[in-house]
Scaffold this active site. Structure first.
Site, PDB file in Angstrom:
ATOM      1  N   ASP A  92      24.571   7.413  22.268  1.00 48.22           N
ATOM      2  CA  ASP A  92      24.392   8.699  21.593  1.00 48.22           C
ATOM      3  C   ASP A  92      23.727   9.668  22.560  1.00 48.22           C
ATOM      4  O   ASP A  92      22.696   9.340  23.164  1.00 48.22           O
ATOM      5  CB  ASP A  92      23.520   8.535  20.347  1.00 48.22           C
ATOM      6  N   ASP A  97      30.606   8.975   7.200  1.00 48.88           N
ATOM      7  CA  ASP A  97      29.163   8.771   7.254  1.00 48.88           C
ATOM      8  C   ASP A  97      28.606   9.069   5.872  1.00 48.88           C
ATOM      9  O   ASP A  97      28.811  10.164   5.339  1.00 48.88           O
ATOM     10  CB  ASP A  97      28.535   9.702   8.291  1.00 48.88           C
TER      11      ASP A  97
END
Length: 234
Positions: free
Chosen positions: A9, A131
């Protein structure tokens, strides 16, 4: 064995992890993104590297593409990228620069006609990232409620030629408390598409349990920085 896709990330070309997707929980990882790619190159069990442009996801535009191109040059392993991908031009740019798969989130959820068009243009190379906080879908860097249940969304995209569905339970993400096995298994049973589990994965026992319920691949973030996670893997 279940496919293993370690995650990197990025915020400002730095490898970080968030907890529950909260940007104020940012923690810099001990290994840089470059070091992580080189580390994952050692493992045959890693068959893809998962890259997320976190600021891109939040700001609705790709930010880290130049840096991601540098990471692409460090590995022969397939690489997928998500975060801020909202138009055909961004997808084309990533693919032209050697990225193998793109992950679509907010834009695809808000505009199913566009998602359908993109999947027809790039069959099996786009993944939809769902998500959710438990079952409620979140968008725009997980900061807004989409007003959708994950199973309703899954039904709406079932006919599209997606590479698969990446499911992240935000309530589990970055906590090393284990994934949401219950909802993940329900998703596997609700679709013919490959389900990729993300969020909370701790160790190889979690991988084995995910494999036992039919999960296609596991995206591993924080745990991939623990030496014990890799013990016995080749």
């Amino acid at each position: 064995m279940i496919k293993l896709w370690p995650a990197i990330d990025l915020i400002n070309a730095t490898s970080v992890r968030l907890t529950e997707g909260k940007y104020d929980s940012e923690v810099k990882m001990a290994r840089s993104a470059e070091e992580s790619v080189l580390f994952y190159n050692q493992y045959q069990c890693v068959d893809r590297i998962h890259i997320v442009d976190l600021i891109g996801a939040k700001n609705q535009v790709s930010i880290e593409s130049d840096y991601i191109n540098q990471l692409r040059s460090l590995t022969d392993k397939p690489m997928e990228v998500g975060g801020g991908i909202r138009d055909r031009n961004t997808i084309d740019t990533y693919f032209n620069n050697g990225i193998d798969y793109c992950i679509i989130g907010t834009k695809g959820i808000e505009d199913l006609a566009w998602l359908s068009h993109m999947t027809q243009a790039f069959p099996n190379r786009l993944y939809l990232s769902i998500d959710a906080y438990r079952r409620q879908v979140k968008i725009n860097g997980w900061e807004e409620d989409a007003g959708l249940d994950i199973f309703d969304l899954l039904q709406q995209v079932e006919s599209l030629p997606l590479g698969g569905i990446i499911y992240t339970d935000i309530s589990k993400d970055g906590k090393l408390e284990g994934p949401n096995f219950e909802i993940t298994q329900q998703l596997v049973q609700a679709t013919q598409k490959p389900i990729i589990a993300s969020g909370g994965i701790r160790h190889q026992q979690d991988l084995a349990q995910l494999e036992s319920i039919g999960v296609h691949a596991a995206i591993v973030g924080k745990a991939a920085h623990n030496a014990t996670f890799w013990e016995g893997l080749s």
